[in-house]
Enzyme design. Structure first.
Site, PDB file in Angstrom:
ATOM      1  N   HIS A 118       0.871  -1.184   0.000  1.00  0.00           N
ATOM      2  CA  HIS A 118       0.000   0.000   0.000  1.00  0.00           C
ATOM      3  C   HIS A 118       0.910   1.237   0.000  1.00  0.00           C
ATOM      4  CE1 HIS A 118      -2.766   2.954   1.884  1.00  0.00           C
ATOM      5  NE2 HIS A 118      -3.758   2.155   1.571  1.00  0.00           N
ATOM      6  N   ASP A 129       3.235  -4.310   7.718  1.00  0.00           N
ATOM      7  CA  ASP A 129       2.001  -3.533   7.642  1.00  0.00           C
ATOM      8  C   ASP A 129       0.852  -4.519   7.862  1.00  0.00           C
ATOM      9  OD1 ASP A 129      -0.351  -2.404   6.804  1.00  0.00           O
ATOM     10  OD2 ASP A 129       0.468  -1.529   4.963  1.00  0.00           O
ATOM     11  N   GLN A 147      -4.268  -5.220   6.888  1.00  0.00           N
ATOM     12  CA  GLN A 147      -5.209  -6.226   6.383  1.00  0.00           C
ATOM     13  C   GLN A 147      -5.017  -7.584   7.041  1.00  0.00           C
ATOM     14  OE1 GLN A 147      -7.657  -5.506   4.400  1.00  0.00           O
ATOM     15  NE2 GLN A 147      -6.981  -3.446   3.879  1.00  0.00           N
ATOM     16  N   LYS A 200     -10.129  -1.079  10.591  1.00  0.00           N
ATOM     17  CA  LYS A 200     -10.219  -2.250   9.705  1.00  0.00           C
ATOM     18  C   LYS A 200     -10.382  -3.526  10.506  1.00  0.00           C
ATOM     19  CE  LYS A 200      -7.273  -0.103   6.228  1.00  0.00           C
ATOM     20  NZ  LYS A 200      -8.061   0.085   5.011  1.00  0.00           N
ATOM     21  N   CYS A 218      -4.884   2.371  -3.507  1.00  0.00           N
ATOM     22  CA  CYS A 218      -3.616   2.873  -2.965  1.00  0.00           C
ATOM     23  C   CYS A 218      -2.484   1.883  -3.180  1.00  0.00           C
ATOM     24  CB  CYS A 218      -3.718   3.224  -1.481  1.00  0.00           C
ATOM     25  SG  CYS A 218      -4.932   4.461  -1.106  1.00  0.00           S
TER      26      CYS A 218
END
Ligand code: PMP
Length: 404
Positions: free
Chosen positions: A121, A198, A201, A224, A362
């Site tokens: 991202h 990261d 997700q 999220k 993104c």
């Protein structure tokens, strides 16, 4: 194992009372919030609202207890060794900017290399590019293989002695592809590099155990993972944080301030300038508690089964390609269309109450690699059901008939 009770769980999400026909498949953008989270935030404002850490009054102590209690519960959820390894931020983006600006500016020198995968991202690319410009370091892409996942041999070849940091996603937000994190983290550490994951997700599906993962930094957003907007976390090991300078200045992050010089607080406070997102942190802890009350493997199996049902249904439709179909993926399906524009498809789907995401998500470098201007993404969460999938498939079939 009992199946995941998605239909009952849906009742815990008030959004579906207001939008009973909503087929919400845009969970990778943000999830809806269960009552447990909404109640926790409301209860905080009603019973304990005050600023934290400095008030001499009882509400100030109640607010501090709620906020620091949230930090402890989040640390437990992550299996962090210490609560002070949890730094509150505005979200994943700010968490990665914190790591880049604090750790990066203190540790990167001209000629140093930062590796970021083509799956990333923009939030895990641009902060590193900015700090590279300031320090003389360079950001290099870790390429993908034909299957749309990271090419391990290419990664191995890039891991030279100059590599200081490897920036990797837990799960691609665009295609759902799951990079082979464990071997990549092990290889990066063996080469002397730091690793930032990261988790935006990853955390909502597979969950995370930061100690087992073995990375140096883990970043995620509350919104999220069934929690509020405006709050996220950077986790990092205590020894690493101890040597990181502040990146934003203000109240809360100092030890003593004078015009002759200022000294700084210990972590985590050194990295939390100004009034933190107090109620949001309480809401995030409630979201992770809510997740912990469920059978996580059953939840992941449920979401994966929805993805597979969706993808099986796509087989009867022409002119559709599933991106990253040949490799490990989380509960996300990204589609490219041969004959129609994904934006048109998404608009029509919205007419049937089906919310999906369209565009580059993104993830510009990934779409450049795919040779696509955009893709259409369906992403699944705890409250989605087989009926959602079937309705989305029917709407998609009608849409393609009309547009083709
Ligand atoms: N990384 C990934 C993989 C994401 O999916 C997102 C959100 N789309 C982000 C980073 C940025 O998260 P936020 O906007 O909450 O800071």
């Amino acid at each position: 194992n009992a199946p995941f009770p998605a239909v009952r769980i849906r009742d815990e999400f008030p959004v579906f009372r207001h939008h009973p026909d909503l087929i919400y498949l845009d969970n990778a953008a943000t999830t809806h919030k269960p009552l447990a989270v909404l109640d926790a935030e409301r209860d905080f404002y009603e019973t304990a609202n005050a600023n934290v850490h400095r008030a001499a009054h009882r509400l100030g102590s109640a607010a501090t207890d709620a906020f620091e209690g949230a930090r402890h519960r989040i640390a437990t959820h992550l299996n962090a060794a210490h609560a002070d390894e949890v730094i509150f931020t505005r979200g994943t983006t700010e968490a990665i900017n914190l790591a880049a600006n604090s750790w990066g500016r203190a540790n990167l020198r001209p000629g140093d290399v930062i590796l970021a995968s083509v799956l990333e991202h923009h939030a895990n690319i641009v902060p590193w590019q900015l700090v590279a410009q300031q320090t003389g370091a360079v950001v290099r892409p870790i390429p993908l293989g034909a299957d749309g996942n990271i090419d391990p041999a290419a990664f191995g070849a890039l891991l030279t002695a100059e590599v200081r940091l490897v920036a990797l996603t837990h799960c691609s937000n665009a295609t759902g592809v799951l990079p082979p994190l464990q071997p990549m983290i092990a290889a990066a550490k063996a080469a002397g590099a730091r690793v930032l994951i990261d988790g935006a997700q990853g955390i909502a599906h597979a969950g995370v155990d930061v100690r087992a993962l073995g990375a140096d930094f883990y970043a995620f957003s509350g919104h999220k993972v069934y929690g509020p907007t405006g709050v996220g976390v950077l986790w990092a090991r205590r020894e690493l944080l101890a040597h990181m300078p502040p990146w934003q200045g203000g109240g809360e992050m100092i030890d003593r301030v004078s015009f002759d010089g200022t000294t700084f607080a210990e972590p985590p406070f050194r990295f939390e300038a100004g009034t933190p997102p107090i109620a949001q942190a309480v809401g995030l802890a409630a979201a992770l508690d809510w997740l912990d009350r469920h059978d996580r493997p059953a939840l992941l199996a449920h979401e994966t089964a929805l993805r597979d049902r969706f993808e099986a249904g796509l087989q009867s439709l022409d002119g559709i390609r599933i991106l990253g179909a040949g490799t490990a993926r989380g509960p996300i399906t990204a589609l490219a269309f041969d004959r129609v524009h994904p934006y048109d498809v998404a608009q029509f789907l919205d007419g049937y109450g089906v919310a999906v995401r369209v565009g580059q998500h993104c993830a510009g470098p990934l779409h450049q690699w795919l040779g696509l201007n955009g893709s259409l993404r369906a992403s699944f969460a705890a409250y989605n059901t087989g009926a959602d999938v079937d309705a989305a498939l029917a709407a998609l079939a009608t849409t393609l008939d009309m547009l083709a």
